[in-house]
Every structure is written in C-alpha cells, then in structure tokens.
Scaffold this active site. Structure first.
Site, PDB file in Angstrom:
ATOM      1  N   LYS A 137       0.806  -1.229   0.000  1.00  0.00           N
ATOM      2  CA  LYS A 137       0.000   0.000   0.000  1.00  0.00           C
ATOM      3  C   LYS A 137       0.839   1.279   0.000  1.00  0.00           C
ATOM      4  O   LYS A 137       0.351   2.365   0.318  1.00  0.00           O
ATOM      5  CB  LYS A 137      -0.990   0.046   1.186  1.00  0.00           C
ATOM      6  CG  LYS A 137      -1.931  -1.124   1.299  1.00  0.00           C
ATOM      7  CD  LYS A 137      -2.795  -1.364   0.111  1.00  0.00           C
ATOM      8  CE  LYS A 137      -3.763  -0.239  -0.173  1.00  0.00           C
ATOM      9  NZ  LYS A 137      -4.538  -0.523  -1.419  1.00  0.00           N
ATOM     10  N   ARG A 141       3.125  -0.307  -6.963  1.00  0.00           N
ATOM     11  CA  ARG A 141       2.596  -0.561  -8.308  1.00  0.00           C
ATOM     12  C   ARG A 141       2.743   0.690  -9.163  1.00  0.00           C
ATOM     13  O   ARG A 141       3.179   0.629 -10.312  1.00  0.00           O
ATOM     14  CB  ARG A 141       1.132  -1.024  -8.230  1.00  0.00           C
ATOM     15  CG  ARG A 141       0.430  -1.162  -9.575  1.00  0.00           C
ATOM     16  CD  ARG A 141       1.122  -2.093 -10.544  1.00  0.00           C
ATOM     17  NE  ARG A 141       1.158  -3.464 -10.070  1.00  0.00           N
ATOM     18  CZ  ARG A 141       1.860  -4.438 -10.654  1.00  0.00           C
ATOM     19  NH1 ARG A 141       2.596  -4.189 -11.737  1.00  0.00           N
ATOM     20  NH2 ARG A 141       1.859  -5.649 -10.150  1.00  0.00           N
ATOM     21  N   ARG A 218       5.175   5.283   2.967  1.00  0.00           N
ATOM     22  CA  ARG A 218       4.068   6.226   3.042  1.00  0.00           C
ATOM     23  C   ARG A 218       3.689   6.343   4.507  1.00  0.00           C
ATOM     24  O   ARG A 218       3.934   5.412   5.284  1.00  0.00           O
ATOM     25  CB  ARG A 218       2.935   5.602   2.223  1.00  0.00           C
ATOM     26  CG  ARG A 218       1.654   6.343   2.178  1.00  0.00           C
ATOM     27  CD  ARG A 218       0.692   5.499   1.335  1.00  0.00           C
ATOM     28  NE  ARG A 218      -0.653   6.018   1.353  1.00  0.00           N
ATOM     29  CZ  ARG A 218      -1.712   5.305   0.982  1.00  0.00           C
ATOM     30  NH1 ARG A 218      -1.567   4.057   0.575  1.00  0.00           N
ATOM     31  NH2 ARG A 218      -2.896   5.839   1.026  1.00  0.00           N
ATOM     32  N   SER A 226      -5.434   2.236   4.706  1.00  0.00           N
ATOM     33  CA  SER A 226      -5.574   1.793   3.336  1.00  0.00           C
ATOM     34  C   SER A 226      -5.495   0.262   3.227  1.00  0.00           C
ATOM     35  O   SER A 226      -6.250  -0.378   2.484  1.00  0.00           O
ATOM     36  CB  SER A 226      -4.468   2.457   2.527  1.00  0.00           C
ATOM     37  OG  SER A 226      -4.503   2.049   1.201  1.00  0.00           O
ATOM     38  N   ARG A 345     -13.492   3.715  -3.823  1.00  0.00           N
ATOM     39  CA  ARG A 345     -13.576   2.823  -2.666  1.00  0.00           C
ATOM     40  C   ARG A 345     -13.589   3.727  -1.451  1.00  0.00           C
ATOM     41  O   ARG A 345     -12.614   4.398  -1.155  1.00  0.00           O
ATOM     42  CB  ARG A 345     -12.360   1.897  -2.631  1.00  0.00           C
ATOM     43  CG  ARG A 345     -12.407   0.928  -1.473  1.00  0.00           C
ATOM     44  CD  ARG A 345     -11.082   0.226  -1.337  1.00  0.00           C
ATOM     45  NE  ARG A 345     -10.975  -0.928  -2.210  1.00  0.00           N
ATOM     46  CZ  ARG A 345      -9.823  -1.513  -2.483  1.00  0.00           C
ATOM     47  NH1 ARG A 345      -8.702  -1.038  -1.987  1.00  0.00           N
ATOM     48  NH2 ARG A 345      -9.787  -2.572  -3.257  1.00  0.00           N
ATOM     49  N   THR A 346     -14.738   3.781  -0.787  1.00  0.00           N
ATOM     50  CA  THR A 346     -14.829   4.687   0.343  1.00  0.00           C
ATOM     51  C   THR A 346     -14.101   4.106   1.542  1.00  0.00           C
ATOM     52  O   THR A 346     -14.324   2.959   1.923  1.00  0.00           O
ATOM     53  CB  THR A 346     -16.304   4.959   0.712  1.00  0.00           C
ATOM     54  OG1 THR A 346     -16.991   3.709   0.695  1.00  0.00           O
ATOM     55  CG2 THR A 346     -16.949   5.904  -0.293  1.00  0.00           C
TER      56      THR A 346
END
Ligand SMILES: *[C@@H]1O[C@H](CO)[C@@H](O)[C@H](O)[C@H]1NC(C)=O
Ligand SMILES: *[C@@H]1O[C@H](CO)[C@@H](O)[C@H](O)[C@H]1NC(C)=O
Ligand SMILES: *[C@@H]1O[C@H](CO)[C@@H](O)[C@H](O)[C@H]1NC(C)=O
EC number: 2.8.2.-
Length: 380
Positions: A137, A141, A218, A226, A345-346
């Site tokens: 996360k 990517r 992050r 996330s 995506r909430t």
C-alpha cells in the site's frame, strides 16, 4: 482482446515500446522485423494450407498457436508474462481493483518469448539487478508502472513472491519469470511483502549482494487504514479498524502483531536489511511525493538505477478529479492512463481519537526511520 484492454487501466501499452526502442538498436530493427514478419507469414500460410499438426505455427509454442495476433505479440517484447502464481498471491497487491487488472494483463504471454527465441534477437532472461521490496500500500505498483515507461527497464508484471513464498523453487525458476533483456537494460520485479520478510535480506544478498533495493514508504497511519480498507473490500465481515488496532481499547495498548500496524514500523524492518545491505544500496521513495511530484521522484529513482533521465514532467499530467497523476498518452495510443482507484472505494470513517493514538504510537519509530535514512518524510 481482454488482455490488452485491462492493461490500459494503467499504462501506455505496446505502442510506447514500439515507438521508442532503445536508440542503439533502432537500426537493427526494421530489417529484422521485416524478416520476422515474412517468416511468420510464410509459416502461417504454410500451416494453414498444409493443416497438419506438425506445422510451424503450433510448433513455435502451444500458446503462440492460440494467439490471435502473432504480429502484435512479436512486437510486444517489452512486457513479460505474469508468473504462474495462485490467485491468493494478489492479496499482497496494493491498490485493489486496478492491481488485479495488471496481474491479469501483465503481458503478451509466453508466446512472445517463444517468438523472441525463434528470432534469437531480443535478449536473455536475467535475475533482477533491482527489486522493489516494499511496502504494501505504499505505491509500489505506481512506481513500477511509471518506471516501465523507461526503455531500459524491463519488469515482471505480477508479484513473484520468490524471496518469501517461493524460495524453495530455486533461482532458475525465478529467472524464468523474468522478461528478456538486452545489454544495458535493467531487469526488475516488485513484491512489497519482502520488506517485512525476515529471511528476505539474506536471500536477496545470496542472489547478489549488489542488488539495488527500492522501498516506497508512506505515512504508516494512512498506510494502515488503506491496508485495512483493502482487506475489508474482500472480507466485509472482519472486525472494525478500531477493535483490531487495540489489544485493550481502555488502556490504549496497540496490537503490534496486527499486520496492518506492524508493516508501518519501518525502522524495525529496516534494521534487518541493514545487516546485509549498506544503506546507500537502498533507495527510499516517498509514496506521497510519488503522487504530488511523480517526475521528481522518478528522477531520483532513475539516478539511483544509473539510468538516463528519460521519464520527466512531460510524461505526466495531474487529473484533479481523480486526485492522481496520469501518464500522458503514448504515441499511437488514443487514451491517457491514470493511476489511482478505478472505482471509488470509500474508506471507512475512523474515530479521530484512534488516528491520534496511532500517530503517537508511530512517532518514535518514524523519527528513528528518518534518522536511519537521512530523510524526513514529513508524516507528523
Ligand atoms: C540463441 O542465443 C543464445 C545466446 O544468447 C545461444 O546460446 C543460442 O545457441 C542461440 N540459439 C540459436 C538457435 O541460434
Ligand atoms: C483492559 O484494561 C483494563 C484496565 O487495565 C482492564 O480492567 C481490563 O480487564 C482489560 N481488558 C482486557 C480484555 O484485557
Ligand atoms: C480524470 O478522472 C476522471 C474520474 O476518474 C475521469 O472521468 C476523467 O476522464 C479523467 N480525465 C482525464 C483528462 O484524464
């Protein structure tokens, strides 16, 4: 063709590889391609006419035979086939839906390598010289897809999970997953779980102690949320974020054994790596800056990998609606390609007190991490 369509979620596809082959090989290509196309065409005409089982097309490889566009595949040597991994391996993919798209459509399939070896002109499979080792996360990517724009980077589409789950398969298996590269090109892969795998540093060092390592990090709090959100979308029945965060909510004791929390203790994981690699051999990429200034971060990454700075501002624009950077359309492609969520995506709303408590929890680890890396990521 679903394979190509799904890839478009992320990347300029074959046309970029087509439009800009590495310079010094440009001269070689036209006659080579002409020859190849002619050979293929003759083959197909022959096999159709003869309609025998021993004909040229099926012999090239079983999957080449099933491909509807041999010419296209021939040209698309850039992207390797996804490794033969079980669906469970998608678990570690960051970013949810779009990741699955990448995984399914990571390349033209094994047929292109069969054709490549038929031509014997497009390189050798090599073990990776650089690996994106984490974090889940964090934006790995995004980084890999941005990097693939570079003509001297060749990367595996899916996550091989070699140094954590598939190590007993051996280096030959691992090498076989890699795309073919020419001299001067860098082979890469990314598997974010390596960063938190105890055995990974020793194993990667055993492959080559010169391996360059990249970690996209992050803010550990937003990373944890996330991470949880992604799990929740797959398993809607899991307990709330709050109840998983605390061992005991009353005392505020945080459950550091929960992976969503544990992964963010970067300083602790990094210590493992420093037993095997000098800090200068690890590049720390800010997941936040990868979104706010992709060209700037990509500049650092290209320098670190010893690549010419080819990926620049010119390759990106920012989609304000999405809140994510997009790669500009490649020549020959009709669409731009954006990063970030494809479907909304909430995130579940999380009690601010819990978020605050988590910030306090991570603060000392973050400070330590800044100190170790010599880089203030500004998460507080
Ligand atoms: C293809 O190239 C490799 C070296 O890159 C060589 O070992 C092999 O013999 C070649 N195959 C053919 C059919 O020329
Ligand atoms: C949580 O902590 C409180 C206060 O120390 C204690 O009374 C309670 O038994 C603890 N609950 C659990 C589930 O351990
Ligand atoms: C920006 O993102 C929105 C929402 O995903 C999308 O509808 C739109 O087409 C994008 N625009 C550009 C120029 O990429």
């Amino acid at each position: 063709m679903g394979l190509i369509g799904r890839r478009l979620l992320f990347l300029p596809d074959a046309p970029s590889a087509l439009a800009s082959p590495p310079g010094r090989r440009r001269l070689l290509w036209p006659p080579l391609l002409l020859f190849a196309m002619l050979a293929l065409w003759l083959c197909m005409v022959y096999s159709c006419a003869a309609a025998t089982t021993g004909s040229c097309a099926p012999a090239a490889s079983s999957s080449a035979a099933s491909s509807p566009h041999p010419k296209l595949l021939l040209l698309r040597t850039k992207n390797p086939p996804p490794p033969p991994l079980s669906p469970g391996d998608e678990e570690d993919e960051e970013g949810g839906e779009e990741e699955e798209g990448i995984l399914d459509g990571a390349g033209p399939g094994p047929s292109s390598s069969a054709l490549s070896s038929f031509l014997n002109g497009s390189g050798t499979k090599r073990l990776p010289q650089a690996v994106i080792i984490g974090v889940k996360k964090g934006g790995t990517r995004a980084l890999l897809e941005f990097l693939r724009v570079h003509p001297d980077v060749r990367a595996v589409g899916a996550e091989p999970h070699f140094f954590d789950r598939n190590y007993e398969r051996g280096l030959a298996w691992y090498r076989e997953l890699m795309p073919r590269t020419l001299d001067g090109q860098i082979t890469m892969e990314k598997t974010p779980s390596y960063f938190v795998t105890k055995e990974a540093p020793a194993r990667i060092s055993a492959m080559s102690k010169d391996t360059k390592l990249i970690v996209v990090v992050r803010d550990p709090v937003t990373r944890a949320i996330s991470d949880y959100t992604q799990t929740l979308s797959k398993k809607p029945d899991i307990p709330t974020f709050e109840s998983l965060t605390f061992k005991n909510r009353t005392t505020g004791l945080i459950d550091t054994s929960w992976s969503a929390i544990q992964i963010g203790i970067y300083a602790k994981h990094l210590e493992n790596w420093l037993l095997y690699f000098p800090i200068g051999q690890i590049l720390f990429v800010s997941g936040e800056r990868l979104i706010s200034d992709p060209a700037g971060e990509l500049g650092r990454v290209q320098d670190f990998l010893g690549l010419k700075r080819i990926i620049t501002d010119k390759h990106f624009y920012f989609n304000k609606t999405k809140g994510f950077p997009c790669l500009k359309k490649a020549e020959g492609s009709s669409k731009p390609h954006c990063l970030g969520k494809t479907k909304g995506r909430t995130h579940p709303s999380i009690d601010q007190k819990v978020v605050q408590r988590l910030r306090e929890f991570y603060r000392p680890f973050n400070m330590k991490f800044y100190q170790m890396t010599g880089h203030d990521f500004g998460w507080d």
